[in-house]
Enzyme design. Sequence first.
Site, short mmCIF file in Angstrom:
data_model
loop_
_atom_site.label_atom_id
_atom_site.label_comp_id
_atom_site.label_asym_id
_atom_site.label_seq_id
_atom_site.Cartn_x
_atom_site.Cartn_y
_atom_site.Cartn_z
CB THR A 111 -34.24 -134.74 5.47
OG1 THR A 111 -33.61 -133.49 5.71
CG2 THR A 111 -33.85 -135.67 6.60
NE ARG A 154 -30.37 -124.79 8.52
CZ ARG A 154 -31.08 -125.89 8.27
NH1 ARG A 154 -30.49 -126.97 7.82
NH2 ARG A 154 -32.38 -125.91 8.46
CB VAL A 155 -26.18 -127.11 12.71
CG1 VAL A 155 -26.56 -128.51 13.16
CG2 VAL A 155 -24.67 -127.00 12.52
N GLY A 156 -28.98 -127.91 10.97
CA GLY A 156 -30.43 -128.09 11.05
C GLY A 156 -30.84 -128.99 12.22
CG ASP A 157 -34.62 -130.85 11.78
OD1 ASP A 157 -34.07 -130.44 10.75
OD2 ASP A 157 -35.53 -131.70 11.77
CB THR A 205 -38.08 -134.70 6.50
OG1 THR A 205 -37.76 -133.84 5.39
CG2 THR A 205 -39.45 -135.30 6.29
N GLY A 206 -38.17 -131.49 7.39
CA GLY A 206 -38.94 -130.26 7.25
C GLY A 206 -38.08 -129.06 7.56
N GLY A 214 -36.06 -127.08 9.33
CA GLY A 214 -35.29 -127.47 10.49
C GLY A 214 -35.32 -126.50 11.66
N1 ASP Z 1 -34.81 -130.77 8.24
C1 ASP Z 1 -33.77 -130.56 7.29
C2 ASP Z 1 -32.95 -129.37 7.70
O1 ASP Z 1 -33.50 -128.39 8.13
C3 ASP Z 1 -34.26 -130.34 5.90
C4 ASP Z 1 -35.40 -131.22 5.52
O2 ASP Z 1 -35.74 -132.16 6.19
O3 ASP Z 1 -36.02 -130.99 4.49
O4 ASP Z 1 -31.76 -129.41 7.55
#
Ligand code: ASP
Length: 306
Positions: free
Chosen positions: A174, A202-205, A225-226, A228
């Site tokens: 991200t 799918r929706v992330g954070d 980032t991570g 989500g």
């Molecule tokens: N946080 C992002 C998501 O889950 C992915 C990422 O940051 O690596 O969409």
Amino acid sequence: MTYSLAIHGGAGTLLKENMTPEQEAAYHDALARALEAGEAILRESGSAMDAVEAAVCALENEPLFNAGRGAVYTSEGTQEMDAAVMDGRDRRAGSVAGVFGPKNPVKLARAVMERTEHVTLIGPNALEIARKAGLEFGDRDYFFTQSRWDALQETLAMRARGEVSDDPARRHGTVGAVARDVGGNIAAATSTGGMTAKAPGRVGDTPMIGAGTFADNATCAVSATGHGEVFIRWNAAGEIAARMRHAGEDLATAADHVVLQDLAPNDGSGGVIAVDGAGNIAMPFNSQGMYRGSVRQGSAPETNIY
Ligand code: ASP
């Protein structure tokens, strides 16, 4: 007052032994260019919001990172991007989820904030806002990167073999930026292609205000980032601000707590970048690495991976 800016290009299993010196140099250069894009605005007394947008656009335009041009693929081989911005002055925010088309989803998030009365838009009407705002569009070729396509094929093959080795840290990435301008205002922006082989829809954070993106002058601006799903359930970005507001913690203590104590033990691999109203920067992560960079007025920019 002085300015500060921090950026990230994703966190995950980034091991020095897996990286050639050329690859490392390419990441450092790309991060440095994004820092310069944001700092150029802050140097001229521009706003934190303009600076984070410019830094994130630079990262979105760079195929190395999972956002904009380098976005990962869903399990169906499509690309669906999420992005958000938040202004610490008044907590105004805008975000989009699951969009494909605009070259810079972060600009669309800002257009949602500035041109509509809503915070989050999805679907055809989000794209309509992009067209009305005159944003540039790209096609499937523009967004194609061989490495992301290969990553999808590998992940699908692993799934077909019944391997659950779906180490989330392997699949994410991200980009984001947080800044404090010389007026003392702070802002955050985040943009992502999400996670490789995610389910369509799918929706992330990232576009969820308080999960992957948050800004309030009274506390801090955060871009995460991570993994989500875990960042959403732990309300990661908002929780850092809440710890500062309610427990009186400083930025570093609050950010460390959320990343190391809340997220890490709960499968929430990743990290955050954060800046507070005084311009302090924190960049904790619980994975092996996080592409990141920072610069403060009067000091040289720094970029790091591990
Ligand atoms: N946080 C992002 C998501 O889950 C992915 C990422 O940051 O690596 O969409």
